[in-house]
Write an enzyme that holds these catalytic residues in place. Structure first.
Site, PDB file in Angstrom:
ATOM      1  N   ASP A   1      52.513  31.178  36.554  1.00 49.29           N
ATOM      2  CA  ASP A   1      51.211  31.595  37.098  1.00 49.29           C
ATOM      3  C   ASP A   1      50.282  31.812  35.907  1.00 49.29           C
ATOM      4  OD1 ASP A   1      49.017  32.863  38.175  1.00 49.29           O
ATOM      5  OD2 ASP A   1      50.158  34.387  39.260  1.00 49.29           O
TER       6      ASP A   1
ATOM      7  N   TRP B   1      51.913  41.168  39.261  1.00 51.87           N
ATOM      8  CA  TRP B   1      51.858  39.856  39.920  1.00 51.87           C
ATOM      9  C   TRP B   1      53.205  39.159  39.932  1.00 51.87           C
ATOM     10  CZ3 TRP B   1      48.172  39.882  43.119  1.00 51.87           C
ATOM     11  CH2 TRP B   1      47.019  40.615  42.829  1.00 51.87           C
TER      12      TRP B   1
ATOM     13  N   LYS C   1      38.955  33.154  37.756  1.00 50.25           N
ATOM     14  CA  LYS C   1      38.941  33.920  36.511  1.00 50.25           C
ATOM     15  C   LYS C   1      38.439  32.990  35.407  1.00 50.25           C
ATOM     16  CE  LYS C   1      42.630  36.502  38.689  1.00 50.25           C
ATOM     17  NZ  LYS C   1      42.157  37.881  38.824  1.00 50.25           N
TER      18      LYS C   1
END
Lengths: 384, 384
Positions: free
Chosen positions: B195, B121, B219
């Protein structure tokens, strides 16, 4: 298994005490959903389709969700007769984000793009694009308070425009391109880009007339949080402007709208609404219902001897959003309160115009508009 | 009122025939939601809080929804102890969109920005920003297969970077910044942008250490389709780069995240999850559970005499996503099938790594991980 029945969120007293039932909901968006869809979602919310989890809890790349995604696209293609040379994207960000992305994807930096402004949302479309294109207002109804749409012959189209942008229906001003208005101009190689957020799937649509059709789903297509973009594939080859990959329609198309985690639960909801619309008879049937709903409501307004008034030119009156005013504006609050008591919700006009607004999207049954017309007549008798 | 009980969508045969119950769902996102939240959503889906409509059907600007929005922000501020000089935004587009917007909003055109890449990511973050900034890879674990994170002393930070971007937890590679790894470097006036999609609210977070914290909600925060951005207000005054208003964080902040129609239904779902987390004991309690869950699973791996293996350096092992492999990869399919039969879902590893992956977000109870560890031991006995 790890169940816990207690409520952890505080409920308002109204929820516990009042007898409730669903009312006719005239909200402009987020708007009413078909009740059979809500009932199905409710029934399968915890355990969906044999997967022992909610559809909201599974990977967007799982075979089970991929089937949802594929069926939703196929159903929408069937519903709108979308030709094979058009890609269908399910994205987030709403119509407003698409207004920026259209400029980024389909115009060269600073290229001219034509905008036909028939109401508030046409102006917003320019606001989102103006950092990327030279926006030419080819036509605007603003001088007339957006009560009419300039005739096609009056549009000042540019020679080398990247596209011509239009708003098929304006939710605030209640103005819609109708056959009575006339035909859209031929724009040759310049694609028409149309915001169909508030009228898509309310009647047959000749997609081939457009380069791009986009629509936030939260009106005629159902759930908030997902946006449909229908784009002619050759346009995806345009270079556009420097932009992040996540702003690239071609990347989304290549990834089947799964470039990143899509709003999968909303996509599922939209898919259920598509199935409901097909089962109800498709866009032909919704065209029939929409015409009947509009006829009932405009008749109630026009037949009120001026007690109610709608100021939009007859040839462009929206079938989807009907703004109207009481002769005596001091009665507006009483009208809204009485309507609410009668089970007719969300009729307050948009703050830009005030007054009343009734939105008549696909999930609004004809009976709901009949109930509204009856209430209007009764209210007028009591206050006229 | 316009009710229609018939199901219009085809059900798979499995849904009609198999007895079902909810299983332990180890999906990496969209991921498990707390069952009490799903039950509340189910109960109030058609008639919410006395409004005679679904919360999914009402205007985001209605007083009723504004209360949902306001409470969600207040609850998240309480949950994460967010200081008053930070704005909290509820946006669409997922974390990937924020990776582009961070560059557009906080860097001048072509300005350098530092990226610490601790997994997949982190690379995506650069991909989304590279058209807007000169991305400097200040540190990367790629040469070592992302099994460790370079020590802070090795980071090659730029002098005039717009920001330093990092990924607090990497879902695919199972790598997380942990106290054992060390302290984040002091970056002075250069804000840290992080993030936190896959680890937010799993333990106390010192927000003041960061300029921006962003997280897709699907999530630890619950529902797919909404993204939280926590941003220090002074950063909103940065000029950034030419961009559409819809890409402007300051505009979103000024509009209370209602610059356009937000994903209101998803926002409501997130708000319910926040209330659930607070009622369960807040982030301190989820830190305790997360530590216990991670301990159980890594012990099952490490105590298997190599039957299972996790290759991540002990000091950066993720508490949230645990990728592991079977010594005999030919048994992976049997492991997954057996786990599914035992009610342990979505354990297939990400396609980048293969093998197994268990995601242990807040909605996963400790008992679920205990069941997984028991299954692993049993499977090993049968196949070891």
């Amino acid at each position: 298994m790890h169940r816990d029945g207690r409520a952890f969120a505080h409920k308002s007293s109204s929820q516990q005490e009042l007898p409730m039932s669903r009312a006719y909901n005239f909200a402009a968006g987020p708007a009413a959903l078909p009740e059979p869809v809500l009932r199905q979602v409710q029934a399968e919310l915890l355990e969906w389709d044999g997967v022992r989890a909610s559809v909201a809890e599974i990977s967007h790349r799982s075979p089970e969700f991929m089937r949802v995604a594929t069926e939703a696209e196929a159903d929408l293609r069937r519903l709108l007769s979308i030709p094979g040379d058009y890609a269908v994207l399910f994205l987030s960000g709403g119509a407003t984000t698409q207004q920026a992305l259209v400029a980024l994807n389909f115009a060269a930096p600073g290229q001219v793009a034509d905008y036909v402004v028939s109401g508030h949302w046409g102006k917003v479309a320019i606001k989102q694009a103006k950092d990327y294109v030279r926006a030419n207002v080819a036509a605007s109804g603003e001088a007339g308070g957006f009560r009419d749409i300039p005739q096609a012959a009056e549009w000042k189209l540019s020679k080398d425009a990247a596209y011509v942008h239009m708003t098929a229906n304006e939710t605030i001003h209640g103005v819609e391109f109708r056959p009575e208005w006339g035909a859209l101009p031929e724009t040759g190689d310049v694609p028409l880009v149309a915001d169909f957020s508030s009228s898509i799937a309310s009647e047959p649509l000749d997609v081939s007339r457009y380069g791009v059709v986009y629509a936030g789903a939260q009106k005629n297509l159902g759930p908030v949080g997902v946006t449909v973009v229908i784009v002619r594939r050759d346009l995806l080859e345009r270079a556009g402007q420097p932009r992040a990959d996540i702003f690239n329609y071609a990347s989304h198309a290549n990834a089947g709208s799964m470039l990143n985690t899509p709003p999968s639960f909303n996509w599922y909801l939209a898919g259920l609404v598509f199935k409901w619309m097909l089962a109800e008879g498709g866009v032909e049937e919704f065209a029939r219902r929409s015409a009947e709903k509009a006829r009932l409501l405009y008749a109630a307004i026009d037949g009120s001897d001026g007690f109610y008034r709608n100021e939009v030119a007859p040839g462009v009156r929206s079938r989807m959003n009907v703004p109207f005013f009481l002769r005596d504006d001091a009665l507006t609050a009483a009208f809204l309160a009485g309507a609410k008591d009668a089970g007719l919700l969300a009729l307050k006009g948009h703050r830009v115009l005030g007054g009343i607004r009734a939105s008549l999207y696909n999930a609004m049954p004809v009976d709901g508009v009949r109930a509204l017309a009856d209430f209007m007549q009764d209210f007028r008798k009591r206050h006229g």
